[in-house]
Design a protein around this motif. Structure first.
Motif, PDB file in Angstrom:
ATOM      1  N   ALA A 152      46.703  80.120  10.808  1.00 36.17           N
ATOM      2  CA  ALA A 152      45.938  78.918  11.136  1.00 36.17           C
ATOM      3  C   ALA A 152      45.390  78.301   9.851  1.00 36.17           C
ATOM      4  O   ALA A 152      45.414  78.920   8.783  1.00 36.17           O
ATOM      5  CB  ALA A 152      44.792  79.278  12.082  1.00 36.17           C
ATOM      6  N   ARG A 153      44.891  77.060   9.996  1.00 34.86           N
ATOM      7  CA  ARG A 153      44.261  76.363   8.870  1.00 34.86           C
ATOM      8  C   ARG A 153      43.037  75.623   9.384  1.00 34.86           C
ATOM      9  O   ARG A 153      43.037  75.117  10.501  1.00 34.86           O
ATOM     10  CB  ARG A 153      45.233  75.360   8.246  1.00 34.86           C
ATOM     11  CG  ARG A 153      46.513  75.967   7.759  1.00 34.86           C
ATOM     12  CD  ARG A 153      47.431  75.000   7.094  1.00 34.86           C
ATOM     13  NE  ARG A 153      47.688  73.794   7.889  1.00 34.86           N
ATOM     14  CZ  ARG A 153      48.375  72.750   7.450  1.00 34.86           C
ATOM     15  NH1 ARG A 153      48.857  72.762   6.214  1.00 34.86           N
ATOM     16  NH2 ARG A 153      48.575  71.701   8.208  1.00 34.86           N
ATOM     17  N   ALA A 154      42.023  75.573   8.528  1.00 33.59           N
ATOM     18  CA  ALA A 154      40.803  74.837   8.868  1.00 33.59           C
ATOM     19  C   ALA A 154      40.375  74.012   7.667  1.00 33.59           C
ATOM     20  O   ALA A 154      40.708  74.337   6.521  1.00 33.59           O
ATOM     21  CB  ALA A 154      39.691  75.809   9.268  1.00 33.59           C
ATOM     22  N   ARG A 155      39.643  72.950   7.922  1.00 27.82           N
ATOM     23  CA  ARG A 155      39.142  72.093   6.845  1.00 27.82           C
ATOM     24  C   ARG A 155      37.942  72.764   6.189  1.00 27.82           C
ATOM     25  O   ARG A 155      36.872  72.879   6.785  1.00 27.82           O
ATOM     26  CB  ARG A 155      38.763  70.731   7.386  1.00 27.82           C
ATOM     27  CG  ARG A 155      39.981  69.994   7.925  1.00 27.82           C
ATOM     28  CD  ARG A 155      40.140  68.663   7.245  1.00 27.82           C
ATOM     29  NE  ARG A 155      41.436  68.099   7.599  1.00 27.82           N
ATOM     30  CZ  ARG A 155      42.400  67.865   6.716  1.00 27.82           C
ATOM     31  NH1 ARG A 155      42.212  68.126   5.442  1.00 27.82           N
ATOM     32  NH2 ARG A 155      43.543  67.359   7.103  1.00 27.82           N
ATOM     33  N   GLU A 194      49.503  76.604  15.540  1.00 28.73           N
ATOM     34  CA  GLU A 194      50.707  76.367  16.346  1.00 28.73           C
ATOM     35  C   GLU A 194      50.823  74.910  16.809  1.00 28.73           C
ATOM     36  O   GLU A 194      51.145  74.626  17.946  1.00 28.73           O
ATOM     37  CB  GLU A 194      50.734  77.342  17.529  1.00 28.73           C
ATOM     38  CG  GLU A 194      50.785  78.789  17.075  1.00 28.73           C
ATOM     39  CD  GLU A 194      50.554  79.800  18.184  1.00 28.73           C
ATOM     40  OE1 GLU A 194      50.068  79.422  19.271  1.00 28.73           O
ATOM     41  OE2 GLU A 194      50.854  80.984  17.937  1.00 28.73           O
ATOM     42  N   GLY A 195      50.509  73.983  15.896  1.00 31.34           N
ATOM     43  CA  GLY A 195      50.644  72.562  16.181  1.00 31.34           C
ATOM     44  C   GLY A 195      49.538  71.972  17.037  1.00 31.34           C
ATOM     45  O   GLY A 195      49.647  70.828  17.475  1.00 31.34           O
ATOM     46  N   LYS A 196      48.480  72.733  17.299  1.00 29.62           N
ATOM     47  CA  LYS A 196      47.386  72.255  18.131  1.00 29.62           C
ATOM     48  C   LYS A 196      46.066  72.402  17.390  1.00 29.62           C
ATOM     49  O   LYS A 196      45.943  73.219  16.488  1.00 29.62           O
ATOM     50  CB  LYS A 196      47.295  73.071  19.422  1.00 29.62           C
ATOM     51  CG  LYS A 196      48.518  73.001  20.289  1.00 29.62           C
ATOM     52  CD  LYS A 196      48.343  73.900  21.498  1.00 29.62           C
ATOM     53  CE  LYS A 196      49.634  73.964  22.298  1.00 29.62           C
ATOM     54  NZ  LYS A 196      49.560  74.956  23.358  1.00 29.62           N
ATOM     55  N   ASP A 197      45.076  71.604  17.804  1.00 30.00           N
ATOM     56  CA  ASP A 197      43.707  71.764  17.323  1.00 30.00           C
ATOM     57  C   ASP A 197      42.965  72.623  18.329  1.00 30.00           C
ATOM     58  O   ASP A 197      42.993  72.362  19.537  1.00 30.00           O
ATOM     59  CB  ASP A 197      42.998  70.420  17.189  1.00 30.00           C
ATOM     60  CG  ASP A 197      43.455  69.650  15.970  1.00 30.00           C
ATOM     61  OD1 ASP A 197      43.962  70.279  15.022  1.00 30.00           O
ATOM     62  OD2 ASP A 197      43.302  68.419  15.956  1.00 30.00           O
ATOM     63  N   VAL A 198      42.292  73.652  17.812  1.00 30.96           N
ATOM     64  CA  VAL A 198      41.568  74.608  18.645  1.00 30.96           C
ATOM     65  C   VAL A 198      40.176  74.785  18.060  1.00 30.96           C
ATOM     66  O   VAL A 198      40.023  74.854  16.843  1.00 30.96           O
ATOM     67  CB  VAL A 198      42.318  75.975  18.649  1.00 30.96           C
ATOM     68  CG1 VAL A 198      41.543  77.034  19.381  1.00 30.96           C
ATOM     69  CG2 VAL A 198      43.715  75.818  19.220  1.00 30.96           C
TER      70      VAL A 198
END
Length: 124
Positions: A41-44, A105-109
């Protein structure tokens, strides 16, 4: 990013990990028994240079993408696991647990993440 002063600190959300709690890292065993699923995953956020043997990050929608891992914990042990992780992260003295948006996986969670409380340190 949700306001950490308003969020219910018991919300059942996955966790965004970027340091020693990730799979294969030195403190993975703190949560390994409670994890039911992991994904990249990635986060700002931005990494901070704090001169410690663990990373620290500051989360903000204006920052670049920080790679990490998102983990989902067993519902039956979620509360106890979160308490244990908060203790490991030395909440509220070194880190605060906040809700952030994570790309997975292509979604924002929405997920919990630990942001460093002394964000005046240099950016890595």
């Amino acid at each position: 990013m949700a306001d950490p002063n308003v969020d219910d600190q018991t919300r059942v959300l996955p966790l965004f990990l970027y340091g020693t709690l990730r799979q294969g890292e030195s403190a993975e065993d703190v949560i390994a028994a409670d994890v039911v699923r992991r994904a990249p995953a990635r986060a700002r956020a931005r990494l901070l240079e704090i001169g410690a043997p663990y990373p620290a990050a500051f989360f903000s929608p204006d920052e670049g993408l920080l790679p990490g891992e998102i983990v989902w914990l067993k519902p039956s042990t979620f509360s106890a696991a979160l308490d244990r992780i908060d203790q490991y992260e030395n909440v509220p003295f070194l880190f605060r647990r906040i809700v952030v948006n994570v790309e997975v996986e292509g979604k924002d969670v929405e997920a919990w993440a630990y942001t460093y409380t002394h964000a005046s340190h240099a950016v890595r």
